[in-house]
Design a protein around this motif. Sequence first.
Motif, PDB file in Angstrom:
ATOM      1  N   SER A 171       0.830  -1.206   0.000  1.00 44.58           N
ATOM      2  CA  SER A 171       0.000   0.000   0.000  1.00 44.58           C
ATOM      3  C   SER A 171       0.863   1.252   0.000  1.00 44.58           C
ATOM      4  O   SER A 171       0.531   2.248  -0.647  1.00 44.58           O
ATOM      5  N   VAL A 172       1.969   1.216   0.762  1.00 40.50           N
ATOM      6  CA  VAL A 172       2.875   2.363   0.881  1.00 40.50           C
ATOM      7  C   VAL A 172       4.310   1.848   0.895  1.00 40.50           C
ATOM      8  O   VAL A 172       4.601   0.832   1.540  1.00 40.50           O
ATOM      9  N   VAL A 173       5.190   2.546   0.180  1.00 38.75           N
ATOM     10  CA  VAL A 173       6.623   2.257   0.233  1.00 38.75           C
ATOM     11  C   VAL A 173       7.351   3.565   0.537  1.00 38.75           C
ATOM     12  O   VAL A 173       7.165   4.561  -0.164  1.00 38.75           O
ATOM     13  N   ILE A 174       8.163   3.561   1.586  1.00 39.02           N
ATOM     14  CA  ILE A 174       8.975   4.725   1.952  1.00 39.02           C
ATOM     15  C   ILE A 174      10.439   4.372   1.739  1.00 39.02           C
ATOM     16  O   ILE A 174      10.914   3.349   2.238  1.00 39.02           O
ATOM     17  N   GLU A 175      11.145   5.174   0.966  1.00 35.91           N
ATOM     18  CA  GLU A 175      12.583   4.974   0.788  1.00 35.91           C
ATOM     19  C   GLU A 175      13.280   5.613   1.987  1.00 35.91           C
ATOM     20  O   GLU A 175      13.430   6.824   2.067  1.00 35.91           O
ATOM     21  N   LEU A 235       9.928   2.820  13.016  1.00 31.87           N
ATOM     22  CA  LEU A 235      10.255   2.983  11.601  1.00 31.87           C
ATOM     23  C   LEU A 235      10.315   4.476  11.281  1.00 31.87           C
ATOM     24  O   LEU A 235       9.806   5.313  12.030  1.00 31.87           O
ATOM     25  N   ARG A 236      10.930   4.792  10.157  1.00 36.49           N
ATOM     26  CA  ARG A 236      11.155   6.207   9.808  1.00 36.49           C
ATOM     27  C   ARG A 236       9.902   6.845   9.221  1.00 36.49           C
ATOM     28  O   ARG A 236       9.191   6.240   8.418  1.00 36.49           O
ATOM     29  N   LEU A 237       9.677   8.083   9.591  1.00 32.72           N
ATOM     30  CA  LEU A 237       8.638   8.890   8.976  1.00 32.72           C
ATOM     31  C   LEU A 237       9.121   9.394   7.608  1.00 32.72           C
ATOM     32  O   LEU A 237      10.326   9.580   7.401  1.00 32.72           O
ATOM     33  N   PRO A 238       8.201   9.644   6.679  1.00 33.21           N
ATOM     34  CA  PRO A 238       8.604  10.067   5.325  1.00 33.21           C
ATOM     35  C   PRO A 238       8.942  11.555   5.247  1.00 33.21           C
ATOM     36  O   PRO A 238       8.475  12.258   4.355  1.00 33.21           O
ATOM     37  N   HIS A 264      11.014   0.965   3.702  1.00 33.95           N
ATOM     38  CA  HIS A 264      10.035   0.492   4.672  1.00 33.95           C
ATOM     39  C   HIS A 264       8.746   0.279   3.893  1.00 33.95           C
ATOM     40  O   HIS A 264       8.261   1.199   3.212  1.00 33.95           O
ATOM     41  N   VAL A 265       8.185  -0.925   3.983  1.00 30.71           N
ATOM     42  CA  VAL A 265       7.051  -1.327   3.155  1.00 30.71           C
ATOM     43  C   VAL A 265       5.846  -1.603   4.058  1.00 30.71           C
ATOM     44  O   VAL A 265       5.985  -2.246   5.113  1.00 30.71           O
ATOM     45  N   TYR A 266       4.663  -1.130   3.642  1.00 30.09           N
ATOM     46  CA  TYR A 266       3.454  -1.274   4.457  1.00 30.09           C
ATOM     47  C   TYR A 266       2.316  -1.857   3.617  1.00 30.09           C
ATOM     48  O   TYR A 266       2.170  -1.528   2.431  1.00 30.09           O
ATOM     49  N   TYR A 318       5.976   5.129  -3.327  1.00 30.20           N
ATOM     50  CA  TYR A 318       4.875   4.349  -3.914  1.00 30.20           C
ATOM     51  C   TYR A 318       3.691   4.450  -2.965  1.00 30.20           C
ATOM     52  O   TYR A 318       3.837   4.301  -1.747  1.00 30.20           O
ATOM     53  N   LEU A 319       2.508   4.716  -3.509  1.00 28.62           N
ATOM     54  CA  LEU A 319       1.319   4.891  -2.671  1.00 28.62           C
ATOM     55  C   LEU A 319       0.091   4.382  -3.410  1.00 28.62           C
ATOM     56  O   LEU A 319      -0.183   4.782  -4.545  1.00 28.62           O
ATOM     57  N   ASP A 320      -0.623   3.460  -2.774  1.00 31.59           N
ATOM     58  CA  ASP A 320      -1.902   2.977  -3.296  1.00 31.59           C
ATOM     59  C   ASP A 320      -2.858   2.841  -2.110  1.00 31.59           C
ATOM     60  O   ASP A 320      -2.968   1.770  -1.508  1.00 31.59           O
ATOM     61  N   PRO A 321      -3.546   3.919  -1.727  1.00 31.19           N
ATOM     62  CA  PRO A 321      -4.408   3.876  -0.540  1.00 31.19           C
ATOM     63  C   PRO A 321      -5.589   2.920  -0.681  1.00 31.19           C
ATOM     64  O   PRO A 321      -6.230   2.589   0.321  1.00 31.19           O
ATOM     65  N   GLU A 322      -5.883   2.476  -1.916  1.00 29.20           N
ATOM     66  CA  GLU A 322      -6.977   1.532  -2.112  1.00 29.20           C
ATOM     67  C   GLU A 322      -6.534   0.083  -1.950  1.00 29.20           C
ATOM     68  O   GLU A 322      -7.363  -0.830  -1.981  1.00 29.20           O
ATOM     69  N   ALA A 323      -5.236  -0.126  -1.786  1.00 28.76           N
ATOM     70  CA  ALA A 323      -4.720  -1.483  -1.572  1.00 28.76           C
ATOM     71  C   ALA A 323      -4.843  -1.824  -0.094  1.00 28.76           C
ATOM     72  O   ALA A 323      -3.947  -1.588   0.706  1.00 28.76           O
ATOM     73  N   VAL A 324      -6.002  -2.359   0.275  1.00 29.73           N
ATOM     74  CA  VAL A 324      -6.320  -2.697   1.661  1.00 29.73           C
ATOM     75  C   VAL A 324      -6.615  -4.199   1.713  1.00 29.73           C
ATOM     76  O   VAL A 324      -7.358  -4.717   0.882  1.00 29.73           O
ATOM     77  N   TYR A 325      -6.044  -4.893   2.700  1.00 31.65           N
ATOM     78  CA  TYR A 325      -6.075  -6.350   2.701  1.00 31.65           C
ATOM     79  C   TYR A 325      -6.655  -6.904   3.994  1.00 31.65           C
ATOM     80  O   TYR A 325      -6.583  -6.286   5.059  1.00 31.65           O
ATOM     81  N   ASN A 326      -7.206  -8.113   3.868  1.00 32.54           N
ATOM     82  CA  ASN A 326      -7.623  -8.885   5.023  1.00 32.54           C
ATOM     83  C   ASN A 326      -6.422  -9.624   5.590  1.00 32.54           C
ATOM     84  O   ASN A 326      -5.662 -10.235   4.837  1.00 32.54           O
TER      85      ASN A 326
END
Length: 586
Positions: A47-51, A97-100, A58-60, A118-126
């Motif tokens: 959903s989110v990737v922070i370099e 983890l680091r803030l962006p 850091h991947v979320y 990278y950002l996809d706020p609609e990528a939400v998972y069970n």
Amino acid sequence: MYFCPALFGTGRNRRRENVLGSFCVWSDLDEPTTLECLLHSGGVLPSVVIESSPGKYHVYWLLSHLETDVQKLQRLNAAAAEALGADRSGFDAAQLLRLPFGVNSKPAANGHRPSIVYLDPEAVYNADWLLTRWPEPNAGSWSMPESEPELVSWDGSLPGLDELPTDVPGWVRERLTEGVAGDRSTAAYSVTLALAEQGADPNDIVGWLRQSPLFDHYGTVERLERDVSRIMAKHVPTRASSEASQRPLELPSDSWAAVPVKDILAGTFQPLQPSFMTCSGGGISLLYPGRSHSIAGESGGGKSLAAQAAAAQALSDGKRVCYVDYESDVNSVVRERLAETFRVSHSALIERFSYVAPDGRPSGGALSRLTGQRFDLVIIDGVTTALSQFGLSGRDEGEVTLWNQELVVPFERSGSSVLLIDHVTKSAESRGSYAIGSQAKRANLTGASYLARNIRPFGIGLCGILELKLAGKDRNGQIQRHADDRGVVARFLLDSTDPEQPVFRFESVAQPGQPAHMVSREEAWENAALEFIRTNPGSSKRAIVEAMGGGGKAAREQVLNLLEARGQVRRETEPHGLAHRYYLST
């Protein structure tokens, strides 16, 4: 600046037992890679990737609900780390983890400003669905005792390497002085455990690691103290009894002597476990000790690269490796691949690696001198040429068996894990599930056989991927349970987009019982986009993105951009400059 993705009760300090839950799963990818390679790893788009620093992320993955089961949350974090080949020690629900924004002050970061790439706020998972898509992590890699162990409090002393325990393995000294090019989290864990098992004082362990290149993995002394404390508390007291219970049954040296069945009936027998060609994040291994295996694939697909990467892993772990080469030359294998691409230290290559380039059948005790060196891993690259040099045919079952008894079996009997590199027929329809020539090649194997399929090409500036599929044989049965319904067990990735700092890893790809031909969401989008453009050349971006199906629009657009960046599609601008049309690249 740091934050914790988990939620805590009001007024409570940042300890795992105070975590209320989290709306996301996270992973700390500490080894340099590219965003494109990251997005094609792990099987589930983030959903989110922070370099957080150059080439490190850091991947979320956002969750559809607040996950309040802290043990389950840590299991999810560990599974994500294993799927990505990320830092396996970053599963803790209280992880920082680091803030962006702000500045990464570590010297190696060179003033880097963390940012969202990278950002996809609609990528939400069970959460339960994610556990079906990622490899099941070893329980020991994420479960923690109910209370924190007593924390090691470092007194600031910096012991010299001459003060290391006398019986410590040589690879420990090597890693403390030179670091490692691969998974630093695993290297730091292995060094800590090895020192603890030799009775080293925890304060000294912290001091040695503080002076080592491995300290970059920790970043702070507090994290180093915490990890050393946990390893000491969790593993050291039970290590001896654990190893005793895993010891395989010892068979009589005379193959015609009766095998004792007492241990089997008593329930103390433990099946042989694979231990070489290990997937990242503490995942499965693909090669058994003292057994023979094969990887067969098309020429130029990357099977020799995968074997050389396995050799690099073994050498970095302090093992002895022999490379019997019928295909290449010493400069390509030793300098270009092992030393430069896979970053094996010169001292390890000089002390524990042997390269052999035969031009005929062994004579005068040459093979006995090799097997007498007791290599841990032996790679025989080029089975067809090897058979030819022995004056034998690869299509005759009797001659293949004779060659196996003369060349392969002596290495097995010396305790070596043997890996044979072979070719498949050019025709995909007629090649079956084994290497070119006689089926005796597979029948003689005592370990596992694999078919290699190139997913993405290898080369300078590229991120290559090789898929490894079980080819109908896993004699010891410990690998096939990790395969999906197609038999695929792992992928080999070599990211050479930065030629000065290539990164490689093996990663497990599926859990047992996954549906056949399951593809990740981004792979399905890629296939849909390519098929739509093929049948509708000159389509607009909007039409293509809509044809790719459901999910986040931004994520689908990102996939289309990746196809263009890889050269699979091309974009043309209309004369008025207000619209773009897409075509397949020719």
